[in-house]
Write a protein that holds these residues in place. Structure first.
Motif, PDB file in Angstrom:
ATOM      1  N   LYS A 170      -9.818  -1.845 -40.110  1.00 24.68           N
ATOM      2  CA  LYS A 170      -9.561  -0.568 -39.441  1.00 24.68           C
ATOM      3  C   LYS A 170     -10.731  -0.168 -38.555  1.00 24.68           C
ATOM      4  O   LYS A 170     -10.543   0.302 -37.431  1.00 24.68           O
ATOM      5  CB  LYS A 170      -9.282   0.504 -40.486  1.00 24.68           C
ATOM      6  N   GLN A 171     -11.933  -0.360 -39.059  1.00 22.38           N
ATOM      7  CA  GLN A 171     -13.097  -0.011 -38.252  1.00 22.38           C
ATOM      8  C   GLN A 171     -13.187  -0.866 -37.002  1.00 22.38           C
ATOM      9  O   GLN A 171     -13.512  -0.363 -35.913  1.00 22.38           O
ATOM     10  CB  GLN A 171     -14.361  -0.177 -39.105  1.00 22.38           C
ATOM     11  N   VAL A 172     -12.870  -2.179 -37.132  1.00 19.70           N
ATOM     12  CA  VAL A 172     -12.911  -3.064 -35.965  1.00 19.70           C
ATOM     13  C   VAL A 172     -11.857  -2.657 -34.942  1.00 19.70           C
ATOM     14  O   VAL A 172     -12.105  -2.634 -33.725  1.00 19.70           O
ATOM     15  CB  VAL A 172     -12.711  -4.523 -36.416  1.00 19.70           C
ATOM     16  N   GLU A 173     -10.641  -2.324 -35.423  1.00 17.48           N
ATOM     17  CA  GLU A 173      -9.584  -1.892 -34.499  1.00 17.48           C
ATOM     18  C   GLU A 173      -9.961  -0.610 -33.778  1.00 17.48           C
ATOM     19  O   GLU A 173      -9.724  -0.468 -32.578  1.00 17.48           O
ATOM     20  CB  GLU A 173      -8.288  -1.690 -35.288  1.00 17.48           C
ATOM     21  N   GLU A 174     -10.566   0.336 -34.498  1.00 19.56           N
ATOM     22  CA  GLU A 174     -11.003   1.578 -33.862  1.00 19.56           C
ATOM     23  C   GLU A 174     -12.055   1.304 -32.792  1.00 19.56           C
ATOM     24  O   GLU A 174     -12.023   1.881 -31.710  1.00 19.56           O
ATOM     25  CB  GLU A 174     -11.538   2.529 -34.915  1.00 19.56           C
ATOM     26  N   LEU A 175     -12.994   0.397 -33.098  1.00 17.75           N
ATOM     27  CA  LEU A 175     -14.026   0.070 -32.117  1.00 17.75           C
ATOM     28  C   LEU A 175     -13.420  -0.589 -30.883  1.00 17.75           C
ATOM     29  O   LEU A 175     -13.829  -0.305 -29.752  1.00 17.75           O
ATOM     30  CB  LEU A 175     -15.059  -0.856 -32.751  1.00 17.75           C
ATOM     31  N   SER A 181     -10.591   1.925 -24.046  1.00 23.28           N
ATOM     32  CA  SER A 181     -10.434   3.210 -23.360  1.00 23.28           C
ATOM     33  C   SER A 181     -11.631   3.515 -22.483  1.00 23.28           C
ATOM     34  O   SER A 181     -11.498   4.026 -21.371  1.00 23.28           O
ATOM     35  CB  SER A 181     -10.221   4.320 -24.388  1.00 23.28           C
ATOM     36  N   SER A 182     -12.826   3.178 -22.973  1.00 25.39           N
ATOM     37  CA  SER A 182     -14.025   3.446 -22.175  1.00 25.39           C
ATOM     38  C   SER A 182     -14.080   2.540 -20.955  1.00 25.39           C
ATOM     39  O   SER A 182     -14.476   2.955 -19.870  1.00 25.39           O
ATOM     40  CB  SER A 182     -15.273   3.243 -23.039  1.00 25.39           C
ATOM     41  N   SER A 183     -13.662   1.251 -21.106  1.00 22.04           N
ATOM     42  CA  SER A 183     -13.657   0.345 -19.957  1.00 22.04           C
ATOM     43  C   SER A 183     -12.608   0.768 -18.934  1.00 22.04           C
ATOM     44  O   SER A 183     -12.781   0.581 -17.736  1.00 22.04           O
ATOM     45  CB  SER A 183     -13.381  -1.089 -20.436  1.00 22.04           C
ATOM     46  N   PHE A 184     -11.496   1.381 -19.382  1.00 22.21           N
ATOM     47  CA  PHE A 184     -10.472   1.852 -18.451  1.00 22.21           C
ATOM     48  C   PHE A 184     -10.971   3.047 -17.639  1.00 22.21           C
ATOM     49  O   PHE A 184     -10.618   3.219 -16.471  1.00 22.21           O
ATOM     50  CB  PHE A 184      -9.222   2.238 -19.246  1.00 22.21           C
ATOM     51  N   LEU A 185     -11.821   3.871 -18.273  1.00 22.58           N
ATOM     52  CA  LEU A 185     -12.323   5.067 -17.593  1.00 22.58           C
ATOM     53  C   LEU A 185     -13.607   4.839 -16.829  1.00 22.58           C
ATOM     54  O   LEU A 185     -14.148   5.768 -16.245  1.00 22.58           O
ATOM     55  CB  LEU A 185     -12.567   6.183 -18.631  1.00 22.58           C
ATOM     56  N   GLU A 186     -14.125   3.596 -16.823  1.00 25.75           N
ATOM     57  CA  GLU A 186     -15.364   3.334 -16.103  1.00 25.75           C
ATOM     58  C   GLU A 186     -15.123   3.432 -14.594  1.00 25.75           C
ATOM     59  O   GLU A 186     -14.045   3.135 -14.095  1.00 25.75           O
ATOM     60  CB  GLU A 186     -15.890   1.945 -16.456  1.00 25.75           C
ATOM     61  N   PHE A 187     -16.170   3.810 -13.866  1.00 26.55           N
ATOM     62  CA  PHE A 187     -16.082   3.990 -12.421  1.00 26.55           C
ATOM     63  C   PHE A 187     -16.666   2.771 -11.727  1.00 26.55           C
ATOM     64  O   PHE A 187     -17.789   2.376 -12.006  1.00 26.55           O
ATOM     65  CB  PHE A 187     -16.858   5.246 -12.031  1.00 26.55           C
ATOM     66  N   ASN A 188     -15.874   2.154 -10.786  1.00 22.34           N
ATOM     67  CA  ASN A 188     -16.305   0.964 -10.057  1.00 22.34           C
ATOM     68  C   ASN A 188     -16.483   1.350  -8.592  1.00 22.34           C
ATOM     69  O   ASN A 188     -15.507   1.629  -7.905  1.00 22.34           O
ATOM     70  CB  ASN A 188     -15.246  -0.139 -10.189  1.00 22.34           C
ATOM     71  N   PRO A 189     -17.731   1.357  -8.060  1.00 16.10           N
ATOM     72  CA  PRO A 189     -17.954   1.789  -6.666  1.00 16.10           C
ATOM     73  C   PRO A 189     -17.254   0.900  -5.659  1.00 16.10           C
ATOM     74  O   PRO A 189     -16.761   1.372  -4.649  1.00 16.10           O
ATOM     75  CB  PRO A 189     -19.482   1.710  -6.531  1.00 16.10           C
TER      76      PRO A 189
END
Length: 260
Positions: A170-175, A181-189
Motif C-alpha cells: 500500500k505504501q509503495v502504491e501511494e508513493l 500526479s506530481s510528474s503530470f503537474l510538472e511545468f516543461n518550458p
C-alpha cells in the motif's frame, strides 16, 4: 556527671597500662570473692600479666580446684566420645539403607535401558515392557504437543509477515500515485514555448486568411472576367492562394521551433 564510655582496645602508654591492669585485677578478684560468698560456689582465678607475673586466687585451694577441673574435662570428653559413637551407630543403618536404595535404582535404570535382564521373570519382563510402552506414549504425546506449538507460532509469524507485506505494498502504491500526479503537474518550458509558438502561428494563419479573404472580396469584380476566360472559378483561386500562404507560414514557424 557520669563516667564516659571507655573504648576497649590496647593501651599504648605503658604507665597507663600498668595502672589499669592493677585496678581491674583487683576489681576482678573482688568480684570473684563476692561470687563465691553469695552463691556458695568454688571459684578460682589465674591471671598472667604482660610481664609474665602470675596472680591467682581461690576460695578453697587452687590444687583442689584444678583437679576438679581436670576430672570434669575428662568426663566431658568421654561423654562427647560416647555421643559421637552413638551418633555413628544411629547413622549406620541410614547409610546402609541409602546404599541399598542406590543399588536398586541403578538396577532399574539399567533394566529400562535393556541391560541386566537375565534374572528377571516373565512377569517382571512384562511389567518392564508396560513401563516402556507408557514412556513411549508419553514421549510421543509431548512431541506432538511441541510440534503443534511450533506450527502455531509459525502461522502467527506468517500472518504477521503477510500483514507487513500488504502494508508495504500500500505504501509503495501511494508513493507511485504521488509520483505520477506530481510528474503530470510538472511545468516543461520547452513544451510551453512550443505551444505558444503553435498558437501564434495559428493566429497568424487565421489573420492571413482573413486578409486574403478581404482582398479577394475586393478584387472579385476585377478578376471575374479573367477567371471566366481561363475557365477557373474565383473560389478555387482564393482557396489555392490561401493554402499556399498557410503552408509557407507554418513551415516558417516549424523552422523557428526547431532552431529554438
Amino acid at each position: 556527671m557520669g563516667r564516659g564510655k571507655i573504648e576497649i582496645k590496647r593501651i599504648d602508654n605503658l604507665n597507663s597500662r600498668q595502672v589499669t591492669f592493677s585496678k581491674r585485677r583487683n576489681g576482678l578478684l573482688k568480684k570473684a570473692r563476692e561470687l563465691s560468698i553469695l552463691c556458695d560456689a568454688e571459684v578460682a582465678v589465674i591471671i598472667f600479666s604482660s610481664t609474665g607475673k602470675v596472680y591467682q586466687w581461690s576460695n578453697t585451694s587452687m590444687e583442689h580446684t584444678l583437679l576438679r577441673y581436670n576430672r570434669g574435662t575428662e568426663l566431658s570428653c568421654q561423654e562427647h566420645g560416647s555421643n559421637e559413637q552413638e551418633a555413628e551407630k544411629l547413622q549406620q543403618p541410614d547409610l546402609n539403607d541409602m546404599k541399598t536404595e542406590f543399588a536398586r535404582l541403578r538396577r532399574a535404570y539399567l533394566q529400562l535401558n535393556g541391560k541386566e535382564l537375565d534374572n528377571l521373570s516373565y512377569k517382571e519382563l512384562q511389567q518392564l515392557e508396560n513401563q516402556l510402552n507408557e514412556g513411549i506414549i508419553s514421549v510421543k504425546g509431548k512431541k506432538e504437543q511441541v510440534l503443534l506449538e511450533q506450527l502455531k507460532r509459525s502461522r502467527l509469524q506468517e500472518q504477521k509477515t503477510m500483514l507487513e507485506k500488504e502494508t508495504l505494498q500500500k505504501q509503495v502504491e501511494e508513493l507511485q500515485q504521488r509520483k505520477s500526479s506530481s510528474s503530470f503537474l510538472e511545468f516543461n518550458p520547452l513544451d510551453r514555448r512550443f505551444s505558444l509558438t503553435t498558437s501564434k502561428v495559428e493566429q497568424d494563419c487565421a489573420s492571413e486568411n482573413d486578409n486574403n479573404n478581404s482582398n479577394n472580396n475586393n478584387n472579385n469584380n476585377d478578376h471575374s472576367d479573367t477567371s471566366l476566360h481561363l475557365g477557373l472559378s474565383s473560389d478555387a483561386s482564393r482557396k489555392r492562394k490561401a493554402a499556399a500562404k498557410i503552408e509557407s507560414i507554418c513551415n516558417d514557424s516549424e523552422s523557428q521551433v526547431a532552431s529554438g
